[in-house]
Design an enzyme around this catalytic site. Structure first.
Site, mmCIF file in Angstrom:
data_model
loop_
_atom_site.group_PDB
_atom_site.id
_atom_site.type_symbol
_atom_site.label_atom_id
_atom_site.label_comp_id
_atom_site.label_asym_id
_atom_site.label_seq_id
_atom_site.Cartn_x
_atom_site.Cartn_y
_atom_site.Cartn_z
ATOM 1 N N ARG A 64 -87.525 10.898 33.916
ATOM 2 C CA ARG A 64 -87.192 12.415 33.824
ATOM 3 C C ARG A 64 -85.616 12.383 33.083
ATOM 4 N NH1 ARG A 64 -85.575 14.816 38.912
ATOM 5 N NH2 ARG A 64 -84.708 16.465 37.285
ATOM 6 N N LYS A 81 -79.487 15.107 28.837
ATOM 7 C CA LYS A 81 -80.501 15.720 29.393
ATOM 8 C C LYS A 81 -79.986 17.091 29.934
ATOM 9 C CE LYS A 81 -81.573 15.036 33.908
ATOM 10 N NZ LYS A 81 -81.603 16.059 34.666
ATOM 11 N N ASN A 82 -78.748 17.126 30.672
ATOM 12 C CA ASN A 82 -78.573 18.344 31.246
ATOM 13 C C ASN A 82 -77.681 19.329 30.263
ATOM 14 O OD1 ASN A 82 -79.391 17.628 33.619
ATOM 15 N ND2 ASN A 82 -77.410 16.924 34.614
HETATM 16 N N1 EPU Z 1 -74.935 26.070 44.807
HETATM 17 C C1 EPU Z 1 -74.810 26.992 45.503
HETATM 18 N N2 EPU Z 1 -75.455 28.194 45.163
HETATM 19 C C2 EPU Z 1 -76.024 28.592 43.823
HETATM 20 C C3 EPU Z 1 -75.906 27.241 42.931
HETATM 21 C C4 EPU Z 1 -75.145 26.103 43.591
HETATM 22 O O1 EPU Z 1 -74.528 26.830 46.690
HETATM 23 O O2 EPU Z 1 -76.407 29.607 43.505
HETATM 24 C C5 EPU Z 1 -74.316 24.740 45.384
HETATM 25 C C6 EPU Z 1 -75.360 23.514 45.148
HETATM 26 O O3 EPU Z 1 -76.065 23.374 46.508
HETATM 27 C C7 EPU Z 1 -74.480 22.330 44.892
HETATM 28 C C8 EPU Z 1 -73.304 22.793 44.130
HETATM 29 O O4 EPU Z 1 -73.146 24.220 44.355
HETATM 30 O O5 EPU Z 1 -73.843 21.896 46.278
HETATM 31 C C9 EPU Z 1 -73.319 22.735 42.627
HETATM 32 O O6 EPU Z 1 -74.692 23.056 42.410
HETATM 33 P P1 EPU Z 1 -75.070 23.443 40.745
HETATM 34 O O7 EPU Z 1 -75.524 24.709 40.699
HETATM 35 O O8 EPU Z 1 -73.652 23.086 39.819
HETATM 36 O O9 EPU Z 1 -76.064 22.412 40.041
HETATM 37 P P2 EPU Z 1 -76.941 22.579 39.294
HETATM 38 O O10 EPU Z 1 -76.593 23.511 38.116
HETATM 39 O O11 EPU Z 1 -78.395 23.132 39.874
HETATM 40 C C10 EPU Z 1 -76.483 20.597 37.575
HETATM 41 C C11 EPU Z 1 -77.194 19.356 37.125
HETATM 42 C C12 EPU Z 1 -77.325 18.041 38.223
HETATM 43 C C13 EPU Z 1 -75.885 18.064 38.964
HETATM 44 C C14 EPU Z 1 -75.287 19.278 39.133
HETATM 45 C C15 EPU Z 1 -73.867 19.147 39.910
HETATM 46 C C16 EPU Z 1 -78.783 20.206 35.285
HETATM 47 C C17 EPU Z 1 -80.025 20.141 34.894
HETATM 48 N N3 EPU Z 1 -78.582 19.886 36.679
HETATM 49 O O12 EPU Z 1 -77.413 21.253 38.678
HETATM 50 O O13 EPU Z 1 -77.825 17.090 37.780
HETATM 51 O O14 EPU Z 1 -76.004 17.135 40.087
HETATM 52 O O15 EPU Z 1 -75.172 20.231 38.268
HETATM 53 O O16 EPU Z 1 -73.137 18.584 38.932
HETATM 54 O O17 EPU Z 1 -77.880 20.215 34.705
HETATM 55 C C18 EPU Z 1 -79.225 15.256 37.790
HETATM 56 O O18 EPU Z 1 -79.210 15.213 36.534
HETATM 57 O O19 EPU Z 1 -79.707 14.102 38.438
HETATM 58 C C19 EPU Z 1 -78.868 16.556 38.367
HETATM 59 C C20 EPU Z 1 -79.134 16.678 39.883
#
Ligand code: EPU
Length: 450
Positions: free
Chosen positions: A406, A22-23
């Site tokens: 999801r 998915k991701n």
């Molecule tokens: N963060 C910031 N600023 C930003 C972006 C992120 O401070 O601009 C922080 C977040 O709050 C968090 C950390 O950085 O503490 C990592 O967040 P990240 O941006 O890497 O998360 P994401 O890219 O929004 C993806 C996955 C998540 C997974 C995280 C971490 C997808 C669609 N989602 O989210 O997946 O937990 O990486 O590995 O790829 C799930 O599948 O259940 C899920 C939540």
């Protein structure tokens, strides 16, 4: 809202195969906005998040079609650039259209994603990265509006207080493919989903090197073309199935298992007494067949979630469910989302002994869990409750399974194939989160008693 009814105690045995990720799929599908040629994807999982991304791409002028696990996308109307709140609020990952739309269409309006069940999830790093490429960004009426005539390559640092950002790296890397000159992303996310995206972008004509390491270099090109891409297996689903096998002291073969992407998890599992063995070593260990077997008595362990290649936050809840049944005290620290513990009070309702202190939970192993009505407000927390239900004595009702839909395709079907006693209860047979119990009409009872 559908629920699952699980009668625990069945040992899982048999063979299953892992779907596409998915991701990985979400930013991969968004990358189709970078060209007006056809992009074809194989192994796309059938999930509500993927369906939502399809709807969003259609709103953004794409034709999207699906046959089995193959999805084809072609952008036919490139004048549209507004990702509306209606869709973004159902799926935070909608934000990954930001980079591709900006780079190709020069303007994008994406509704700002709100908070999420497990805390604040800012996107400041995404915006900082795109600004460094020359985008002008403003906030208006809850929308992020970004504009740029042509993005300019730059050196960008994407590290934040919790490490790098996965979708932020995907956004900046995708946008930089069409920027003028060279972009270097320093402190890039190293997650395998980023490497998968870079592989697709390179197949479309991009010039990216270093994906999968903290420094990614992108030499911008004038345009990108179509491509065909097979989505990588879902490492979180794979890990969930391995833990499900272990929870029930089962013996399960898992095909298309991304062992190489789960070494932090298999390392913790092996300390606990759960062995994930590749059965045919001639296969690529990024997509191979493994056998999961566990020792009768599980041992406690201490682990911390971290960015890849560390232990993934998306398997923390499931591992906690397993550790509830180990002999001794385990310690889990969440370093990505310090509030991601909605499963803790629900697991406690099933007899788990858990003490939370800030971002750490101490798990005191118990002999057994007991079935109970439970619910969670996010995908992975819900998965942990299903796993706990598989091992618990009696019936567990997990409500709000739309969270599971999801991220896990037909979860109940996969688990039933392995011998679990789990069934979906449709929404119209549920009141207040519990199934309607069929009762014998009063009149009939009276007659019978005579
Ligand atoms: N963060 C910031 N600023 C930003 C972006 C992120 O401070 O601009 C922080 C977040 O709050 C968090 C950390 O950085 O503490 C990592 O967040 P990240 O941006 O890497 O998360 P994401 O890219 O929004 C993806 C996955 C998540 C997974 C995280 C971490 C997808 C669609 N989602 O989210 O997946 O937990 O990486 O590995 O790829 C799930 O599948 O259940 C899920 C939540």
């Amino acid at each position: 809202m559908d629920a699952f009814s699980i009668h625990g105690g069945q040992r899982l045995t048999g063979s299953i195969s892992v779907d596409g990720s998915k991701n990985a799929s979400l930013p991969l599908l968004a990358a189709s906005l970078l060209t007006n040629e056809t992009v074809t994807y194989d192994c796309v999982p059938e999930l509500s998040d993927i369906a939502n991304m399809g709807r969003l791409l259609e709103e953004l002028g794409c034709n999207v079609s699906r046959t089995d696990d193959k999805v084809t996308v072609i952008a036919v109307d490139e004048t549209k650039s507004h990702a509306r709140y209606d869709i973004v609020r159902t799926m935070r990952a909608s934000v990954c259209v930001l980079g591709p739309l900006l780079a190709r269409r020069g303007e994008v309006r994406v509704s700002m994603p709100g908070g999420c069940a497990f805390g604040d999830r800012p996107i400041d790093l995404h915006l900082r990265g795109l600004e460094a490429l020359g985008a002008k960004i403003e906030l208006d009426g809850g929308n992020i509006i970004a504009r740029a005539d042509r993005l300019q390559g730059a050196t960008i640092f994407l590290g934040g207080p919790f490490g790098s950002t996965v979708l932020g790296t995907a956004n900046v890397m995708s946008a930089a493919t069409l920027a003028k000159g060279r972009t270097i992303i320093e402190s890039a996310a190293c997650e395998p989903e980023i490497t998968d995206l870079a592989n697709l972008l390179n197949a479309m004509g991009a010039k990216i090197s270093g994906a999968g390491t903290p420094r990614i270099t992108i030499n911008g090109v004038e345009e990108l073309g179509g491509a065909t891409h097979t989505v990588m297996p879902d490492r979180i689903v794979a890990g969930t199935w391995a833990i499900a096998a272990a929870m029930t002291n089962g013996d399960v073969e898992i095909e298309r298992f991304p062992l190489d992407h789960l070494l932090a998890v298999t390392d913790v599992l092996s300390t606990v007494g759960v062995h994930v063995n590749q059965t045919d070593t001639s296969q690529d260990s990024k997509c191979c067949t493994v056998q999961v077997v566990s020792e009768r008595h599980l041992k406690p362990v201490m682990f911390t979630t971290q960015p890849f290649p560390g232990f993934p936050t998306d398997l923390q809840a499931q591992m906690m469910a397993l550790l509830c049944l180990s002999r001794g005290n385990s310690i889990i620290t969440e370093k990505i989302y310090p509030e991601r513990f909605m499963h803790v009070p629900e697991l406690s309702r099933m007899g788990a002994k858990l003490v939370r202190q800030g971002a750490t939970v101490i798990v005191q192993g118990v002999d057994h869990l007991v079935g109970a009505p439970v619910m969670a407000s996010d995908l992975r927390a819900s998965a942990s409750l299903v796993l706990a239900g598989l091992a618990a004595e009696g019936e567990t009702i997990v409500s709000r399974v739309y969270h599971l839909d999801r991220g896990y395709s037909k979860m109940e079907k996969v688990l039933t194939e392995l011998g679990a006693n789990i069934k979906r209860i449709p929404d119209d047979q549920i009141i207040d989160g519990l199934p309607i119990v069929e009762t014998v009409p009063a009149k009939k009872l009276v007659q019978t008693n005579r």
